[in-house]
Motif scaffolding. Structure first.
Motif, PDB file in Angstrom:
ATOM      1  N   GLN A 117       1.827  11.682  -9.717  1.00 10.69           N
ATOM      2  CA  GLN A 117       0.689  12.783  -9.273  1.00 10.69           C
ATOM      3  C   GLN A 117       2.172  14.060  -9.724  1.00 10.69           C
ATOM      4  OE1 GLN A 117      -1.386  12.524  -5.749  1.00 10.69           O
ATOM      5  NE2 GLN A 117      -3.217  10.878  -6.546  1.00 10.69           N
ATOM      6  N   ALA A 146       0.429  -1.028  -0.096  1.00 13.31           N
ATOM      7  CA  ALA A 146      -0.284   0.063  -0.443  1.00 13.31           C
ATOM      8  C   ALA A 146       0.827   0.905   0.092  1.00 13.31           C
ATOM      9  CB  ALA A 146      -0.778   0.343   1.139  1.00 13.31           C
ATOM     10  N   LEU A 147       1.536   1.400   0.426  1.00 13.94           N
ATOM     11  CA  LEU A 147       3.018   2.566   0.902  1.00 13.94           C
ATOM     12  C   LEU A 147       3.350   2.748  -0.501  1.00 13.94           C
ATOM     13  CD1 LEU A 147       4.120   5.132   2.314  1.00 13.94           C
ATOM     14  CD2 LEU A 147       6.110   2.913   3.549  1.00 13.94           C
ATOM     15  N   ALA A 164       2.189   1.783  -3.034  1.00 12.52           N
ATOM     16  CA  ALA A 164       1.589   2.518  -4.285  1.00 12.52           C
ATOM     17  C   ALA A 164       1.402   3.682  -3.683  1.00 12.52           C
ATOM     18  CB  ALA A 164       0.188   1.605  -4.027  1.00 12.52           C
ATOM     19  N   LYS A 165       0.775   4.096  -3.079  1.00  8.44           N
ATOM     20  CA  LYS A 165       0.600   5.497  -2.398  1.00  8.44           C
ATOM     21  C   LYS A 165       2.304   6.444  -2.933  1.00  8.44           C
ATOM     22  CE  LYS A 165      -0.120   8.480   1.284  1.00  8.44           C
ATOM     23  NZ  LYS A 165      -0.830   8.372   2.894  1.00  8.44           N
ATOM     24  N   LYS A 166       3.324   5.524  -2.738  1.00  7.65           N
ATOM     25  CA  LYS A 166       4.193   6.418  -3.077  1.00  7.65           C
ATOM     26  C   LYS A 166       4.247   6.617  -4.600  1.00  7.65           C
ATOM     27  CE  LYS A 166       7.761   5.549   0.677  1.00  7.65           C
ATOM     28  NZ  LYS A 166       9.039   4.633   1.186  1.00  7.65           N
ATOM     29  N   LYS A 167       4.245   5.618  -5.656  1.00  8.92           N
ATOM     30  CA  LYS A 167       4.044   5.530  -6.768  1.00  8.92           C
ATOM     31  C   LYS A 167       3.150   6.170  -7.734  1.00  8.92           C
ATOM     32  CE  LYS A 167       3.596   1.702 -11.022  1.00  8.92           C
ATOM     33  NZ  LYS A 167       3.157   0.805 -10.857  1.00  8.92           N
ATOM     34  N   GLU A 168       1.708   6.624  -6.440  1.00  8.31           N
ATOM     35  CA  GLU A 168       0.659   6.959  -6.916  1.00  8.31           C
ATOM     36  C   GLU A 168       0.791   8.878  -7.419  1.00  8.31           C
ATOM     37  OE1 GLU A 168      -3.922   8.274  -6.040  1.00  8.31           O
ATOM     38  OE2 GLU A 168      -2.576   6.336  -4.777  1.00  8.31           O
ATOM     39  N   GLN A 169       1.916   9.516  -5.983  1.00 14.25           N
ATOM     40  CA  GLN A 169       2.233  10.195  -5.517  1.00 14.25           C
ATOM     41  C   GLN A 169       2.803  11.373  -6.243  1.00 14.25           C
ATOM     42  OE1 GLN A 169       3.803  10.357  -1.651  1.00 14.25           O
ATOM     43  NE2 GLN A 169       1.448  10.554  -1.035  1.00 14.25           N
TER      44      GLN A 169
END
Length: 343
Positions: free
Chosen positions: A235, A224-225, A227-232
């Motif tokens: 973005q 999840a982290l 994925a969040k980092k990747k998403e950030q």
């Protein structure tokens, strides 16, 4: 008459002895049969003689459960005790009958002897003139006493043998009880060990499951982290691209405006250090009829005159300002200027 009675007494003694011996043999045979019916406890409890092997008992598997075997042993013990009691009762009964017959024969012999003495009361008798009947009665008495002693000895031997059998049975029962107790202890120990092993196994499995769940949880959190980092990052990359595109568009717009739009020429006459100086210079220029524009920069406030759409007109204005000694602005120059609202 005396010989006949003595013969009858002998027959009674002989018959009683035979009956007693038969009863004893029958009782012994019944006891032996009961022992044959009893399970060989020694074979089930020990494989060697305990006395020769230091009392070490080797267990063998029981064919029935403990409670059933206890009940069978108790029933067999009661049957043996009942058979022995019946044999002893019959032996005592026949012994009483034999003693009664002997007493009856002795009583009759005494009566006959007393009658014989009454008939011979008139004659003197010496100690050597003892009736042969009395000699025969004394032999019969000695024989009877010997038979009684022999019977007592046999009875004592039978009692000793019975006591030995009882002691052996008690020892076998005690050994079996000890073997059963040891077997129960071993079974309890095995069950406790199995339960402990099962508990440890369950505890280990629970620990493994807990660690696996924790690892899965950590992995999920890591994913999840990531994925969040990747998403950030995506973005940020998108925002960066947007900013770059916007910046590029604005640069292209400014370049197009400079190259293709309406150009305005300004005459920069001075760069004041602050707003007050800029206002003083602007007032002088306005007093001379010039249109003044102020533009703040990082180095000060820029003071310009104009604008003009023609560069030559702006250059003529510059020459005019620099030639006016009252203004004292000899360092003026023409610039290509774009208003902020059109940049």
């Amino acid at each position: 008459m005396n010989s006949k009675q003595r013969w009858m007494g002998g027959v009674v003694l002989l018959g009683g002895g035979v009956l007693l011996a038969a009863l004893l043999l029958k009782g012994k045979e019944e006891i032996y049969q009961n022992e044959l019916k009893t399970p060989d406890l020694a074979a089930q409890v020990e494989q060697k003689n305990p006395a020769a092997d230091g009392g070490m008992v080797q267990l063998r598997p029981l064919t029935v459960d403990v409670e059933t075997e206890k009940r069978l042993l108790e029933e067999q013990r009661r049957a043996r005790e009942k058979a022995v009691a019946e044999q002893e009762a019959r032996a005592a009964e026949f012994l009483a009958m034999q003693q009664q017959a002997e007493a009856e024969a002795a009583r009759k012999a005494a009566e006959e002897y007393a009658a014989l003495n009454a008939r011979r009361s008139g004659a003197q008798q010496s100690s050597d003139n003892i009736p042969p009947e009395l000699v025969e009665d004394e032999k019969a008495k000695q024989k009877r006493l010997a038979d009684e002693q022999l019977l007592a000895a046999k009875k004592q031997q039978q009692q000793t043998a019975q006591q030995q059998r009882t002691d052996a049975e008690k020892k076998i029962a005690e050994n079996k009880r000890k073997a059963q107790a040891e077997a129960e202890q071993q079974l309890a120990a095995k069950q406790a060990a199995a339960k402990k092993a099962a508990d440890e196994k369950a505890k280990h499995e629970a620990e493994v499951k807990r660690k696996a769940a924790e690892a899965e949880k950590q992995l999920a959190a890591k994913k999840a982290l990531e994925a969040k980092k990747k998403e950030q990052a995506e973005q940020e990359l998108v925002a960066k691209k947007k900013a770059e595109a916007k910046k590029k568009a604005e640069a292209e717009k400014a370049r197009d405006l400079l190259e293709n739009g309406d150009k305005q020429w300004m005459v920069q006459v001075a760069l004041a250090a602050n707003e007050a100086n800029a206002d003083a210079l602007a007032s002088k220029l306005r007093a001379k009829g010039y249109k003044v524009t102020k533009s703040p920069t990082s180095k000060g406030v820029r003071i310009m005159v104009g604008p003009s759409k023609d560069r030559d007109v702006a250059d003529a204005t510059r020459k005019k300002i620099t030639a006016d000694t009252s203004l004292g602005m000899k360092s003026a120059w023409v610039i290509d200027w774009v208003p902020l609202d059109k940049r």
